[in-house]
Write an enzyme that holds these catalytic residues in place. Structure first.
Site, PDB file in Angstrom:
ATOM      1  CB  VAL A  99       1.239  -6.313  -1.614  1.00  0.00           C
ATOM      2  CG1 VAL A  99       0.605  -5.098  -0.946  1.00  0.00           C
ATOM      3  CG2 VAL A  99       1.309  -6.110  -3.122  1.00  0.00           C
ATOM      4  N   GLY A 317      -2.853 -12.914  -0.447  1.00  0.00           N
ATOM      5  CA  GLY A 317      -3.590 -11.927  -1.219  1.00  0.00           C
ATOM      6  C   GLY A 317      -2.807 -10.630  -1.301  1.00  0.00           C
ATOM      7  CD  GLU A 318      -1.323  -7.695   2.101  1.00  0.00           C
ATOM      8  OE1 GLU A 318      -0.180  -7.356   1.697  1.00  0.00           O
ATOM      9  OE2 GLU A 318      -1.608  -7.781   3.310  1.00  0.00           O
ATOM     10  N   GLY A 319      -2.041  -8.860  -3.624  1.00  0.00           N
ATOM     11  CA  GLY A 319      -1.215  -8.671  -4.810  1.00  0.00           C
ATOM     12  C   GLY A 319       0.200  -9.152  -4.585  1.00  0.00           C
TER      13      GLY A 319
END
Length: 359
Positions: A99, A317-319
């Site tokens: 991210v 994930g993570e953004g």
């Protein structure tokens, strides 16, 4: 001091008049009507957001990553050691995770927020909103108390609003937490009414021979805790996690400022489902970045009524997906603000009438 209910009541409605003006403006640009497809619809959606004052534009960009551990990890639903949450959070402060790289490429700042990492001491460089050292094991107890969920929601909403005051006009949500696809699946199953086996996936490469146990854990969590699907706070408190609560808070906070928020993947869909139960008014502010490869993604998005802009087979994930999609938002703003007009070029195309252009 404002309560959660007070803040939820401040979420403004989308401005239909501004959207109509944007539609007329876009139809009069140097192109056939509708030829830029969903980019046009996105620009019109942005124009309707009161926080952008009728003109699609992007100021500062922020990805807020909510980091927390989960007691349900003890049930063998993830293969990564629990310590990876803290290690990766520390890596985020160095800018070396997925991210961080994608956000830097997009010109966005990453805010790494500890809402429940299981370490003895706070991790230097993280924004400390820690509620506890990990949530409860949802297979045997609620994830947290309702008071804890409401307080964290309120804290994150206020933090998000403060970022907006400081010039952020585009938010993205992300998360970090080993085993967190398990509570996310429990939320999706609860709110959509779909069976656990329809929404439980492999998460971070869980071996397929362990999937049956993960499905059983989700089923047990729902049966034991009996979350009320109509009450988003209840669902988050009983079968969610601090990272999921935090993401819901960002969505509610951005919407309360009339500003857009980019969803990430499956975890963010689950948080969005809960947030929309708290305030359906936030839905027009949610922009789906990409289609998560996690099982149950389509079910969650369908329930939200959202169609993602990208399909990259991502499930980090993570953004990461939110950061990746930020240039799409900027592109929608660019066509709105920078393209020439048909009328100025004396071009008349089918579907572009004089009355449309001069309205």
């Amino acid at each position: 001091m404002q309560t959660l209910a007070d803040l939820l009541n401040t979420i403004p409605a989308i401005d239909p008049a501004a959207m109509s003006r944007a539609q007329r403006h876009i139809d009069g640009l140097l192109k056939p009507v509708g030829s830029l497809g969903r980019l046009e619809a996105l620009a019109i959606q942005l124009a309707g957001m009161p926080g952008l004052n009728g003109i699609p534009h992007v100021g500062k960009k922020a990805v807020l990553v909510m980091c927390a551990d989960h007691g349900v990890w003890e049930e063998g639903v993830a293969i990564s050691p629990k310590e990876v949450t803290a290690i990766q959070a520390e890596n985020m402060t160095r800018g070396t995770t997925g991210v961080c790289v994608l956000a830097a490429q997009a010109g966005a700042n990453v805010y790494v927020i500890d809402v429940g990492i299981d370490t003895a001491e706070p991790i230097p460089g993280l924004i400390n909103m820690r509620v506890a050292r990990g949530s409860g094991n949802i297979a045997s107890a609620p994830a947290m108390s309702r008071h804890q969920a409401e307080k964290l929601l309120l804290d994150v909403i206020c933090y998000t609003r403060e970022l907006a005051k400081n010039g952020v006009t585009l938010f993205g949500v992300g998360e970090l937490g080993m085993a967190n696809t398990t509570p996310a699946a429990a939320i999706v199953s609860t709110i959509t009414g779909r069976a656990p086996e329809e929404v439980v996936g492999i998460g971070a490469n869980l071996p397929t021979d362990k999937l049956a146990n993960k499905i059983d854990v989700v089923r047990r969590a729902i049966t034991l805790n009996q979350p009320n699907p109509q009450d988003g706070v209840d669902v988050l408190a009983k079968v969610g996690g601090f990272d999921l609560v935090g993401m819901a808070g960002v969505m509610l906070g951005a919407a309360s400022c009339g500003l857009p928020v980019l969803l990430d993947g499956f975890l963010s869909y689950a948080a969005a489902l809960a947030a929309c139960q708290m305030s359906p008014a936030i839905k027009p502010y949610l922009i789906p970045s990409h289609l998560s490869a996690e099982k149950g993604a389509r079910i969650a998005l369908s329930h939200l009524g959202l169609e993602p802009y990208l399909n990259m087979e991502m499930r980090l994930g993570e953004g990461s997906g939110a950061a990746l999609a930020m240039p799409i938002i900027e592109a929608a703003c660019a066509i709105y603000n920078n393209m020439g007009e048909l009328a100025a070029s004396n071009i008349v195309l089918p579907g572009n009438t004089t009355s449309d252009l001069n309205s």
